[in-house]
Design an enzyme around this catalytic site. Structure first.
Site, short mmCIF file in Angstrom:
data_model
loop_
_atom_site.label_atom_id
_atom_site.label_comp_id
_atom_site.label_asym_id
_atom_site.label_seq_id
_atom_site.Cartn_x
_atom_site.Cartn_y
_atom_site.Cartn_z
N GLY A 239 0.77 -1.24 0.00
CA GLY A 239 0.00 0.00 0.00
C GLY A 239 0.79 1.28 0.00
O GLY A 239 0.25 2.34 -0.36
N PRO A 281 4.65 -5.18 -0.24
CA PRO A 281 4.49 -4.08 -1.19
C PRO A 281 4.67 -4.51 -2.64
O PRO A 281 5.46 -5.42 -2.93
CB PRO A 281 5.61 -3.11 -0.79
CG PRO A 281 6.64 -3.96 -0.13
CD PRO A 281 5.93 -5.13 0.47
N GLY A 282 3.94 -3.87 -3.54
CA GLY A 282 4.14 -4.10 -4.97
C GLY A 282 4.60 -2.81 -5.61
O GLY A 282 5.75 -2.66 -6.04
N CYS A 357 -9.68 4.17 -29.97
CA CYS A 357 -10.90 4.73 -30.55
C CYS A 357 -11.83 5.25 -29.48
O CYS A 357 -12.99 4.86 -29.40
CB CYS A 357 -11.60 3.69 -31.40
SG CYS A 357 -10.58 3.21 -32.77
N GLU A 358 -11.33 6.05 -28.62
CA GLU A 358 -12.14 6.74 -27.62
C GLU A 358 -11.26 7.83 -27.05
O GLU A 358 -10.08 7.90 -27.38
CB GLU A 358 -12.64 5.80 -26.53
CG GLU A 358 -11.58 4.99 -25.86
CD GLU A 358 -12.22 3.93 -24.97
OE1 GLU A 358 -12.48 4.29 -23.83
OE2 GLU A 358 -12.46 2.81 -25.43
N1 LLP Z 1 -1.22 -7.42 -0.94
C1 LLP Z 1 -2.49 -7.56 -1.35
C2 LLP Z 1 -3.33 -8.59 -0.74
C3 LLP Z 1 -3.01 -6.73 -2.35
O1 LLP Z 1 -4.27 -6.88 -2.73
C4 LLP Z 1 -2.17 -5.75 -2.94
C5 LLP Z 1 -2.68 -4.89 -4.01
C6 LLP Z 1 -0.83 -5.66 -2.51
C7 LLP Z 1 -0.40 -6.50 -1.50
C8 LLP Z 1 0.14 -4.69 -3.08
O2 LLP Z 1 -0.28 -3.37 -2.94
P1 LLP Z 1 0.68 -2.17 -3.35
O3 LLP Z 1 1.88 -2.17 -2.44
O4 LLP Z 1 1.08 -2.39 -4.77
O5 LLP Z 1 -0.15 -0.97 -3.18
N2 LLP Z 1 -4.43 -1.84 -10.17
C9 LLP Z 1 -4.34 -0.85 -9.12
C10 LLP Z 1 -3.71 -1.42 -7.86
C11 LLP Z 1 -4.47 -2.55 -7.27
C12 LLP Z 1 -3.82 -3.08 -6.02
C13 LLP Z 1 -4.48 -4.31 -5.57
N3 LLP Z 1 -3.88 -4.96 -4.46
C14 LLP Z 1 -3.55 0.35 -9.62
O6 LLP Z 1 -3.12 0.35 -10.77
O7 LLP Z 1 -3.41 1.32 -8.89
#
Ligand code: LLP
Length: 433
Positions: A239, A281-282, A357-358
């Site tokens: 997050g 984290p992602g 196309c939008e």
């Molecule tokens: N753990 C769980 C269970 C999650 O659902 C997520 C993200 C993460 C970790 C990693 O979260 P982060 O550190 O990346 O915030 N497509 C959206 C983001 C969706 C995130 C969903 N879950 C975007 O492009 O902003």
């Protein structure tokens, strides 16, 4: 509200790099290996220094390009997979399943069985159906984490808020579902390691994760007092935001880990529990290590009822390689590079659109050189996370490739641009149609 300090941590390619990389074909996702490795090491060091008994898991949904997953694994991260596909990507990248955690709010029985056959380290259970299914399986079972919905409302885009009470994810703490889930797992003899939550994404203010962590710590304290169950792990999800634009700067990882750990350890104090703390984290791992390169194709000035006129620059990508502006209203910083090495003149407000196309307006009123012309390039910063991972074939555009800039400076394709054959490989025209 931004709470961070303005530290410039984002990858920006030099003009020479842009011109060199563009030869691999645009649009192109670019990841800088050194930048990514340094980011992971810094995050790990920050977390370990705040709480030595800690681990980081990379949420591979943010970018599951095999090279990225492999680098994360090499740097010592566990891998969070949210589907069989992401688990298969991790396995293909050489990550053993014993280093992976499986998530998902509606895992198919086949996905669960596949993960267990592969020797998945942990399954994060999200509902009672799943608990019964795993409990009923023969043979060795994986470690279990219980996903809790702590009832925290994060201040972020509604589509990426997950910790509030009204959510499809996890077991609610306040209504007693979390406790019931724990007791049922224990009754079935499952090896429950602890509790998990993920409250939301792109959070610049750590308040929501801090409260999520505290609520998990309180829950752990209550479960010990009521049932004698001692949690070994608390995972507070991901997050932490990244620096997309302007002064919306997230906390540094050092400060973030410090605040998170301080509040969780305080909440745990009365219980005497000292579990391992995990974050997954992602975006804040891979987001700032990536950019996307586009070539400018068309520059057009049109009348605008509100502005007098508007300058459109159309680039050779858009909604299909970056759906985030259309989905979440996301904004990005852009840097222009001339195709022929000339120096640009002054800038002017420009609207950058894609080629779909939008109205796939990517960026409205960004300042770009007034002499930007076809054959020049723009790099869009901070697109390492949730861009290649969310790419589609809308309008039958081929999904872009990904180049990795190695630490030697050499650039290699780690994902080819999609070929026409690949695009049509799944199509079947029935005989006689
Ligand atoms: N753990 C769980 C269970 C999650 O659902 C997520 C993200 C993460 C970790 C990693 O979260 P982060 O550190 O990346 O915030 N497509 C959206 C983001 C969706 C995130 C969903 N879950 C975007 O492009 O902003």
């Amino acid at each position: 509200m931004p709470t961070g300090t303005a530290t410039e941590t984002r990858l920006v390619l030099t003009d020479d790099q842009v011109r060199g990389l563009a030869k691999l074909g645009t649009p192109l996702y670019v990841i800088d290996e050194g930048h990514l490795r340094r980011r992971i090491r810094r995050y790990l060091a920050a977390f370990k220094s705040a709480w030595p008994n800690s681990e980081l898991t990379f949420a591979s949904k943010a970018n599951s390009t095999l090279a990225v997953v492999k680098i994360a694994y090499q740097e010592g991260l566990l891998i969070d997979v949210a589907s069989e596909g992401e688990l298969r990507a991790a396995l293909k990248a050489g990550v053993p399943a014993s280093r992976c955690h499986l998530h998902g709010n509606n895992k198919k029985p086949g996905e669960i069985r596949f993960a267990i056959e592969q020797g998945i380290n942990q399954i994060v259970v999200d509902n009672f159906e799943e608990i019964e299914l795993i409990g009923g399986l023969e043979g060795k079972k994986p470690d279990i984490m219980i996903r809790l919905a702590p009832g925290v409302d994060p201040k972020t885009h509604a589509k990426i808020s997950t910790g509030q009470a009204d959510t499809k994810f996890g077991f609610n703490i306040a209504d007693g579902s979390g406790e019931k889930a724990l007791l049922r797992c224990l009754e079935l003899g499952l090896d429950v390691k602890g509790y998990h939550c993920h409250v939301g994404s792109q959070l610049l203010d750590p308040e929501a994760q801090v409260s999520g962590g505290e609520l998990l710590a309180q829950f752990a304290t209550d479960m010990k007092a009521k049932h004698g169950y001692e949690t070994q792990v608390i995972n507070v999800g991901g997050g932490l935001g990244v620096h997309y634009v302007g002064d919306a700067v997230p906390l540094s990882v050092e400060e973030y880990c410090r605040q998170l750990v301080a509040s969780i350890s305080k909440a745990l104090e009365p219980s005497g529990l000292r579990p391992m703390l995990v974050q997954e984290p992602g975006r804040s791992i891979i987001g700032e290590s990536g950019v996307t390169l586009y070539e400018v194709g068309v520059v057009k000035t049109v009348p605008s009822p509100t502005k007098g006129h508007r300058v459109y620059v159309a680039v050779d990508g858009g909604l299909s390689d970056n759906p985030r502006p259309v989905m979440y209203g996301s904004k990005y910083d852009l840097v222009a590079t001339s195709g022929d090495g000339r120096t640009f003149g002054p800038t002017r407000p420009t609207t950058v659109s894609g080629k779909h196309c939008e109205t796939d307006m990517l960026f409205e009123d960004v300042m770009l050189p007034e002499d930007l012309r076809p054959g020049d390039f723009v790099q869009v910063l901070v697109t390492g996370a949730y861009n290649s991972a969310m790419a589609s074939n809308y309008n039958r555009y081929q999904r872009p490739g990904t180049a990795l800039v190695r630490e030697s400076g050499e650039a290699v394709l780690v994902q080819r641009p999609e070929s026409w054959d690949e695009m049509f490989a799944r199509e079947i025209l029935p005989e006689g149609l």
